[in-house]
Design a protein around this motif. Structure first.
Motif, PDB file in Angstrom:
ATOM      1  N   SER A 417      -2.355 -15.246  11.555  1.00  0.00           N
ATOM      2  CA  SER A 417      -3.163 -16.236  10.380  1.00  0.00           C
ATOM      3  C   SER A 417      -2.448 -15.596   8.985  1.00  0.00           C
ATOM      4  O   SER A 417      -2.681 -16.449   8.041  1.00  0.00           O
ATOM      5  N   LEU A 418      -1.838 -14.515   9.102  1.00  0.00           N
ATOM      6  CA  LEU A 418      -1.003 -14.255   7.848  1.00  0.00           C
ATOM      7  C   LEU A 418      -1.878 -13.802   6.604  1.00  0.00           C
ATOM      8  O   LEU A 418      -1.434 -13.804   5.376  1.00  0.00           O
ATOM      9  N   ASP A 419      -3.259 -13.440   6.912  1.00  0.00           N
ATOM     10  CA  ASP A 419      -4.137 -13.110   5.693  1.00  0.00           C
ATOM     11  C   ASP A 419      -3.362 -12.075   4.889  1.00  0.00           C
ATOM     12  O   ASP A 419      -3.601 -11.975   3.749  1.00  0.00           O
ATOM     13  N   VAL A 420      -2.998 -10.959   5.662  1.00  0.00           N
ATOM     14  CA  VAL A 420      -2.825  -9.666   5.286  1.00  0.00           C
ATOM     15  C   VAL A 420      -1.486  -9.395   4.477  1.00  0.00           C
ATOM     16  O   VAL A 420      -1.263  -9.058   3.456  1.00  0.00           O
ATOM     17  N   LEU A 421      -0.490 -10.557   4.854  1.00  0.00           N
ATOM     18  CA  LEU A 421       1.076 -10.590   4.269  1.00  0.00           C
ATOM     19  C   LEU A 421       0.739 -11.726   2.917  1.00  0.00           C
ATOM     20  O   LEU A 421       1.913 -11.681   2.323  1.00  0.00           O
ATOM     21  N   ALA A 422      -0.326 -12.426   2.739  1.00  0.00           N
ATOM     22  CA  ALA A 422      -0.160 -13.309   1.760  1.00  0.00           C
ATOM     23  C   ALA A 422       0.212 -12.682  -0.052  1.00  0.00           C
ATOM     24  O   ALA A 422       0.930 -13.266  -0.561  1.00  0.00           O
ATOM     25  N   SER A 423      -0.722 -11.510  -0.112  1.00  0.00           N
ATOM     26  CA  SER A 423      -0.270 -10.708  -1.273  1.00  0.00           C
ATOM     27  C   SER A 423       1.139 -10.356  -1.257  1.00  0.00           C
ATOM     28  O   SER A 423       1.631  -9.984  -2.525  1.00  0.00           O
ATOM     29  N   LEU A 424       1.555  -9.683  -0.262  1.00  0.00           N
ATOM     30  CA  LEU A 424       2.995  -9.277  -0.227  1.00  0.00           C
ATOM     31  C   LEU A 424       3.932 -10.164  -0.531  1.00  0.00           C
ATOM     32  O   LEU A 424       4.971  -9.879  -1.289  1.00  0.00           O
ATOM     33  N   LEU A 425       3.936 -11.528  -0.132  1.00  0.00           N
ATOM     34  CA  LEU A 425       4.827 -12.618  -0.638  1.00  0.00           C
ATOM     35  C   LEU A 425       4.834 -12.691  -2.206  1.00  0.00           C
ATOM     36  O   LEU A 425       5.889 -12.890  -2.609  1.00  0.00           O
ATOM     37  N   SER A 536      -1.795  -7.463 -11.430  1.00  0.00           N
ATOM     38  CA  SER A 536      -3.168  -7.987 -11.103  1.00  0.00           C
ATOM     39  C   SER A 536      -3.271  -7.949  -9.555  1.00  0.00           C
ATOM     40  O   SER A 536      -4.152  -8.541  -9.165  1.00  0.00           O
ATOM     41  N   LEU A 537      -2.204  -7.738  -8.773  1.00  0.00           N
ATOM     42  CA  LEU A 537      -2.434  -7.920  -7.291  1.00  0.00           C
ATOM     43  C   LEU A 537      -3.095  -6.776  -6.475  1.00  0.00           C
ATOM     44  O   LEU A 537      -3.261  -7.245  -5.544  1.00  0.00           O
ATOM     45  N   GLY A 538      -3.365  -5.636  -7.178  1.00  0.00           N
ATOM     46  CA  GLY A 538      -4.009  -4.865  -6.275  1.00  0.00           C
ATOM     47  C   GLY A 538      -3.119  -3.533  -5.659  1.00  0.00           C
ATOM     48  O   GLY A 538      -1.768  -3.850  -5.286  1.00  0.00           O
ATOM     49  N   ALA A 539      -3.731  -2.509  -5.276  1.00  0.00           N
ATOM     50  CA  ALA A 539      -3.106  -1.256  -4.692  1.00  0.00           C
ATOM     51  C   ALA A 539      -2.558  -1.461  -3.399  1.00  0.00           C
ATOM     52  O   ALA A 539      -1.323  -1.206  -3.178  1.00  0.00           O
ATOM     53  N   LYS A 540      -3.231  -2.192  -2.699  1.00  0.00           N
ATOM     54  CA  LYS A 540      -2.730  -2.541  -1.358  1.00  0.00           C
ATOM     55  C   LYS A 540      -1.492  -2.992  -1.068  1.00  0.00           C
ATOM     56  O   LYS A 540      -0.763  -2.949  -0.136  1.00  0.00           O
ATOM     57  N   THR A 541      -1.304  -4.042  -1.903  1.00  0.00           N
ATOM     58  CA  THR A 541      -0.102  -4.899  -2.152  1.00  0.00           C
ATOM     59  C   THR A 541       1.032  -4.009  -2.325  1.00  0.00           C
ATOM     60  O   THR A 541       2.012  -4.314  -1.594  1.00  0.00           O
ATOM     61  N   PHE A 542       0.903  -3.189  -3.080  1.00  0.00           N
ATOM     62  CA  PHE A 542       1.986  -2.278  -3.632  1.00  0.00           C
ATOM     63  C   PHE A 542       2.285  -1.218  -2.419  1.00  0.00           C
ATOM     64  O   PHE A 542       3.462  -0.826  -2.180  1.00  0.00           O
ATOM     65  N   ILE A 543       1.354  -0.981  -1.599  1.00  0.00           N
ATOM     66  CA  ILE A 543       1.512  -0.108  -0.586  1.00  0.00           C
ATOM     67  C   ILE A 543       2.078  -0.512   0.797  1.00  0.00           C
ATOM     68  O   ILE A 543       3.210  -0.117   1.156  1.00  0.00           O
ATOM     69  N   ARG A 544       2.197  -1.948   0.884  1.00  0.00           N
ATOM     70  CA  ARG A 544       2.486  -2.603   1.833  1.00  0.00           C
ATOM     71  C   ARG A 544       4.067  -2.806   1.301  1.00  0.00           C
ATOM     72  O   ARG A 544       5.143  -3.080   2.146  1.00  0.00           O
ATOM     73  N   PHE A 545       4.418  -3.054  -0.018  1.00  0.00           N
ATOM     74  CA  PHE A 545       5.536  -3.356  -0.588  1.00  0.00           C
ATOM     75  C   PHE A 545       6.527  -2.188  -0.499  1.00  0.00           C
ATOM     76  O   PHE A 545       7.420  -2.201  -0.004  1.00  0.00           O
TER      77      PHE A 545
END
Length: 588
Positions: A417-425, A536-545
């Protein structure tokens, strides 16, 4: 001046359909295990060489193109590029994100969010346009960064491009299925296969797989045929958008605009960071420079023209929705459909769904075209196997590169469903745009062998000030959005860094045809806004990045580094041989 049609690069062309080890790993480092072990032992010196070396315009425009064996067909003009701009940018985002962010963060001021994100997008468009005119190759930002910032920066960008291409296509394809079921008046998951797999991977989507395969197949046949199909689909979508704007304002109430900014500036900018990605996809246009008849004329017209119109359309659609319905009553899942239903136009939800469906179709279609061109040039540089750089002699399209993106996209679309990867994009896109603005400043103010070392040191110092102050502004906003003390430090530092470049450094290179206006101010502002939105995208986004970046670096150290090093050494040897022969002829 128009660019003449290229001929094939190989006088005795090989069969296109081949897959030997030599096609995938032709470099000396991969001849055998002992060669590979020897290459690994030289990793440190090779890494230093790749960090310090730079490509140049002629290598990107001439030498690397030979890797494809056949040339892409120059068949596109500004009209094609303009419609490709509409097709690649206007998807489901405007229909979904507008209602969501107006309800949750911005209120009626969602129109200001689109203005802010539109300004940021246009600044990035300026940078892309100048590079695409100066270096009209299929590699887009990858090629531009190889020239100005070197292999490592280009590789990190390449990894993000491939990740964005694969996951982004999968996400759009799954959304396509959801909107298709809306047209059939069924539940969004009714056409998916329900399984007992882990949540988020338990709804299998064969329709999404089929849509990706069809879009990729069309893209493989011909760029011009894809353009024709895009015209038709984009025209239908444009009619729907015009209807939404006119019908929306016909049922508008100015009372719905009060309070205009219920959550203050914080809500406006938070929404801007999200709706920014409704503008995504325009970079695909830059990758088509190699197939454009007259890049110096057609690219500025197509890219700047389409994005200017799209920005106005987005603002009008956002304003129409805000005036049709009170922001607290906007439905976050189907904003426009519910808004029309509330004013007695229930049938309009089908028209909105059709528009979104057509928009996603063109996003997939133009995406398949542009992503394959990115991949082709990445393979030409041997950062991935050069087999993917091959262009088919009859279609003039990179079939293998298209397949490379299509297969993993289809697999992910089928399961996830890609919910987790949306912010990574999102962070990947902003990272690439930031790098492009930095590269533009480097291109204007630094030329190897000409710029004095002291000026290079000044440029590096001023760039660090611009980047650090932009990150500081972002941090101040995140820690205390209502405060102002921090900004009294960060904004003046950004201003002084930009002013230092403008006053103390001469421009070493002037664009021959079209250039970004107000340099260094526009690129510097682009850096500041992109970094602000990233924050503005949040810490979790940068961890995944960060995790994805580490994986990319591991591949680079064990594979990409040695392939590109060998190829660079081979090209240098060939260049030295040619120069030696030229010297002999000159003496004779």
């Amino acid at each position: 001046m128009e660019v003449e049609e290229d001929t094939t690069f190989d006088a005795q062309p090989k069969s296109y359909w081949r897959w030997s080890k030599q096609d995938f790993f032709p470099e000396k480092s991969f001849d055998n295990w002992s060669s590979y072990v020897s290459a690994l032992s030289q990793t440190k010196s090779r890494l230093k060489d790749r960090l310090l070396s730079r490509s140049d315009d002629s290598k990107e425009l001439v030498d690397l193109l030979k890797e494809s064996e056949n040339s892409m067909k120059r068949c596109l003009n500004w009209w094609d590029l303009t419609w490709f701009g509409f097709g690649s940018v206007i998807g489901a985002g405007i229909f979904v994100l507008t209602g969501q962010e107006a309800h949750d963060h911005a209120g009626p001021a969602i129109v200001l969010s689109y203005v802010a994100s539109g300004i940021s997008a246009m600044l990035s468009v300026f940078c892309y346009t100048e590079f695409a005119v100066e270096i009209p190759v299929a590699g887009g930002s990858f090629a531009y960064l190889r020239v100005e910032l070197g292999d490592l920066a280009a590789f990190i960008t390449a990894g993000n491009i491939l990740l964005e291409s694969i996951v982004g296509s999968a996400a759009v394809a799954r959304s396509w299925t959801s909107y298709f079921t809306t047209l059939l008046d069924r539940h969004p998951n009714s056409l998916r296969i329900h399984t007992n797999l882990t949540d988020g991977f338990n709804l299998l989507d064969p329709i999404a797989v089929g849509v990706i395969i069809i879009a990729s197949t069309i893209a493989m046949t011909s760029a011009k045929k894809t353009s024709y199909f895009n015209w038709i689909a984009s025209a239908v979508n444009t009619v729907v958008i015009i209807f939404v704007i006119i019908a929306g304002f016909a049922h508008a109430k100015t009372s719905n605009l009060k309070p205009f900014m219920p959550h203050g500036p914080e809500g406006v900018f938070q929404a801007a960071a999200i709706v920014y990605f409704a503008y995504g996809g325009f970079d695909n246009i830059a990758t088509m420079a190699e197939e454009t008849k007259d890049p110096s004329r057609d690219i500025p017209l197509g890219l700047l023209g389409s994005m200017s119109i799209i920005t106005v359309i987005y603002c009008l659609m956002a304003l129409a929705l805000s005036m049709m319905q009170k922001y607290t009553e906007i439905d976050t899942n189907a904003a426009y459909s519910v808004a029309f239903q509330n004013v007695g136009m229930k049938w309009a939800k089908y028209l909105v769904a059709l528009g979104a469906l057509k928009g996603m179709t063109t996003v997939l279609l133009v995406g398949a075209l542009g992503q394959a061109r990115y991949t082709t040039h990445i393979a030409r540089a041997h950062m991935i196997p050069p087999w993917f750089a091959l262009v088919h002699p009859k279609t003039g399209t990179p079939i293998y590169a298209t397949i490379l993106i299509a297969i993993p996209s289809a697999c992910i679309a089928f399961f996830s469903s890609l919910d987790v990867l949306a912010s990574l994009l999102s962070v990947s896109t902003l990272f690439i745009f930031t790098m492009m603005a930095v590269a533009l400043l480097v291109r204007r103010y630094y030329v190897r062998g000409i710029t004095p070392k002291k000026n290079l040191v000044k440029l590096a110092m001023f760039l660090l000030l611009i980047i650090a102050s932009s990150m500081g502004t972002c941090a101040c906003w995140g820690i205390n959005p209502g405060g102002w003390v921090g900004y009294t430090v960060t904004i003046p530092v950004w201003f002084l860094g930009t002013l230092g470049i403008a006053v103390l450094l001469p421009q070493e290179r002037t664009p021959t045809v079209w250039g970004v206006p107000l340099v260094p101010w526009f690129p510097s502002l682009s850096i500041a806004i992109n970094l602000f939105l990233m924050g503005s995208l949040g810490a979790k986004t940068f961890i995944r990045f960060g995790i994805c970046t580490v994986i990319m670096l591991v591949y680079y150290v064990f594979c990409g580094l040695h392939a590109t090093y060998d190829r660079a050494q081979q090209m240098n040897a060939e260049s030295a041989k040619i120069n030696k022969e030229d010297d002999k002829e000159a003496k004779v």
